[in-house]
Design an enzyme around this catalytic site. Structure first.
Site, mmCIF file in Angstrom:
data_model
loop_
_atom_site.group_PDB
_atom_site.id
_atom_site.type_symbol
_atom_site.label_atom_id
_atom_site.label_comp_id
_atom_site.label_asym_id
_atom_site.label_seq_id
_atom_site.Cartn_x
_atom_site.Cartn_y
_atom_site.Cartn_z
ATOM 1 N N HIS A 15 0.860 -1.207 0.000
ATOM 2 C CA HIS A 15 0.000 0.000 0.000
ATOM 3 C C HIS A 15 0.886 1.244 0.000
ATOM 4 O O HIS A 15 1.482 1.594 1.011
ATOM 5 C CB HIS A 15 -0.896 0.015 1.238
ATOM 6 N N HIS A 17 1.442 5.471 -1.730
ATOM 7 C CA HIS A 17 1.047 6.612 -2.556
ATOM 8 C C HIS A 17 2.313 7.185 -3.169
ATOM 9 O O HIS A 17 3.172 7.696 -2.446
ATOM 10 C CB HIS A 17 0.358 7.685 -1.705
ATOM 11 N N LYS A 101 -9.499 -0.022 -5.526
ATOM 12 C CA LYS A 101 -9.459 0.642 -4.227
ATOM 13 C C LYS A 101 -10.792 1.325 -3.948
ATOM 14 O O LYS A 101 -11.311 2.064 -4.779
ATOM 15 C CB LYS A 101 -8.326 1.685 -4.210
ATOM 16 N N HIS A 138 -10.437 1.455 2.177
ATOM 17 C CA HIS A 138 -10.193 2.482 3.197
ATOM 18 C C HIS A 138 -11.409 2.419 4.117
ATOM 19 O O HIS A 138 -12.485 2.903 3.757
ATOM 20 C CB HIS A 138 -10.027 3.864 2.566
ATOM 21 N N HIS A 176 -4.484 -0.382 6.064
ATOM 22 C CA HIS A 176 -3.979 0.416 7.189
ATOM 23 C C HIS A 176 -4.908 0.387 8.398
ATOM 24 O O HIS A 176 -5.439 1.422 8.821
ATOM 25 C CB HIS A 176 -3.666 1.858 6.769
ATOM 26 N N ASP A 249 1.468 2.702 3.514
ATOM 27 C CA ASP A 249 0.627 3.888 3.354
ATOM 28 C C ASP A 249 1.474 5.162 3.359
ATOM 29 O O ASP A 249 1.008 6.228 3.769
ATOM 30 C CB ASP A 249 -0.465 3.964 4.431
HETATM 31 C C1 NCD Z 1 -3.398 9.307 2.036
HETATM 32 C C2 NCD Z 1 -2.931 10.301 0.996
HETATM 33 O O1 NCD Z 1 -2.357 11.329 1.369
HETATM 34 O O2 NCD Z 1 -3.109 10.037 -0.200
HETATM 35 N N1 NCD Z 1 -3.350 9.906 3.342
HETATM 36 C C3 NCD Z 1 -3.267 9.281 4.533
HETATM 37 O O3 NCD Z 1 -3.333 9.937 5.576
HETATM 38 N N2 NCD Z 1 -3.102 7.982 4.601
HETATM 39 C C4 NCD Z 1 -4.744 8.819 1.686
HETATM 40 C C5 NCD Z 1 -5.160 7.603 2.476
HETATM 41 O O4 NCD Z 1 -4.630 6.517 2.290
HETATM 42 O O5 NCD Z 1 -6.049 7.748 3.322
HETATM 43 ZN ZN ZN Z 2 -3.332 5.114 1.679
#
Ligand code: NCD
Ligand code: ZN
Length: 347
Positions: A15, A17, A101, A138, A176, A249
């Site tokens: 996971h 970003h 997702k 999520h 998460h 995450d």
């Molecule tokens: C994530 C993001 O910034 O894209 N932020 C976070 O706090 N985890 C989005 C997410 O996974 O909720």
């Molecule tokens: Zn995330």
């Protein structure tokens, strides 16, 4: 088990970003330096909603992979109220697009296009169950009257349980997780339900975010919870259950978007992710449990081969930089300016 070095099968991050455009120059090398594969979240602006877009995004990521790294991004589609069943079918034929997702609309960063009512996406979900395509969730309700610390628990009762009653064979990764309720829920389900656990939810609780002053770099979603929940996550990660595996995450935001009146959610852990998980398992006398959590259980869940090569880490202190460039700004990483007890052995 205690030792000053450890060699494990190359881990994967289930996971992450990575963002897009010039941010990839920062995020991709941080993840590709150690992880073999990563499941890349689709919450770009606009979101990734088709297989064709996911493949184009993958190409942009691959351009940022440093030479010598065999890193493979695994792509996901963003579930919207209108995602077509045909698009789900296309995923099955595309090796590098793996999952869908689910963000409840408004739950977190770039989730405005998320699902407004789960029933709107039942046809897509039915197809996913039929084809064995995982739904990555999520798990937080968005009702403004629900306390932010209760949103995960309420999501389990109001969305997840009914969803699994209707689609009992659906493969689900509860992403998460942050509460004892989520740990117990995942444990109570059959093998098609698993969860990722971030390093920040293992290391911190809401005191780290709020006691003695507000620390915006500890603000993420789902929000850090009280210590009993942190303890439940720690027990789950150390339990050796294949239902719990590594997902950072890691979610970078510029310093100015974090340190402001209404700061963004997200903790940037990629520059030290495996090092911090190693430190965590070591501090709990459980280094022998690291490899399966980081390198086996996720691959097994996704029915992918485990990585073949190894990485080794040594117990040797280093200091995390204060920040890294991100686009034309900087991002402040987890443990900025502080020491970390383990590092990758580059020999
Ligand atoms: C994530 C993001 O910034 O894209 N932020 C976070 O706090 N985890 C989005 C997410 O996974 O909720
Ligand atoms: Zn995330």
């Amino acid at each position: 088990m205690s030792s000053d070095s450890i060699s494990i099968t190359r881990p994967d991050d289930w996971h992450i970003h990575l963002r897009d455009a010039t941010a990839l120059q920062t995020t991709v090398p941080h993840t590709a330096r150690v992880f073999g594969r990563a499941i890349v979240m689709p919450n770009l602006n606009p979101p990734v909603i088709s297989v064709a877009e996911a493949l184009r995004y993958r190409d942009r990521i691959l351009l940022a992979v440093p030479e010598g790294s065999a890193f493979k991004p695994l792509m996901t589609l963003y579930l919207t109220d209108t995602l077509l069943v045909q698009e789900i079918t296309k995923i099955k034929n595309e090796e590098s697009v793996l999952a869908v997702k689910y963000y409840p609309a408004g739950a977190t960063t770039n989730s405005d296009n998320g699902v407004t009512n789960i029933e709107n996406v039942y046809p897509a979900i039915a197809k996913m169950e039929e084809l064995g395509i995982p739904l990555l969730i999520h798990g937080e309700v968005t009702d403004t009257e629900i306390d932010i610390f209760d949103r995960e628990r309420v999501f389990i009762e109001s969305i997840l349980e009914p969803l699994l009653c209707k689609y009992p064979a659906l493969k689900i990764v509860f992403e998460h997780i942050t509460t004892q309720d989520a740990v117990e829920f995942v444990k109570s389900q059959s093998d098609n339900v698993a969860a990722t656990i971030t390093i920040h939810h293992l290391l911190y609780n809401r005191n780290d975010l709020l006691a003695g002053g507000v620390r915006p770099h500890f603000y993420c979603l789902p929000i850090l919870k009280r210590s009993i929940h942190q303890q439940a996550l720690i027990s789950a990660a150390l339990s050796g259950s294949p239902k719990f595996f590594l997902g950072t995450d890691s979610a970078p935001h510029s310093r100015s978007n974090k340190e402001t009146d209404c700061g963004c959610a997200g903790i940037y852990s990629a520059p030290a992710a495996i090092e911090l998980y190693t430190e965590f398992f070591d501090n709990h006398g459980a280094l022998d449990k690291l490899e399966a959590f980081a390198s086996f259980y996720g691959a097994d869940f996704y029915q992918l081969p485990r990585n073949k090569d190894k990485v080794s880490l040594i117990k040797s202190t280093w200091t995390m930089p204060e920040n890294f460039m991100l686009d034309d700004s900087v991002v402040v990483p987890i443990r900025e300016g502080q020491t970390i007890a383990w590092q990758i052995n580059k020999d």
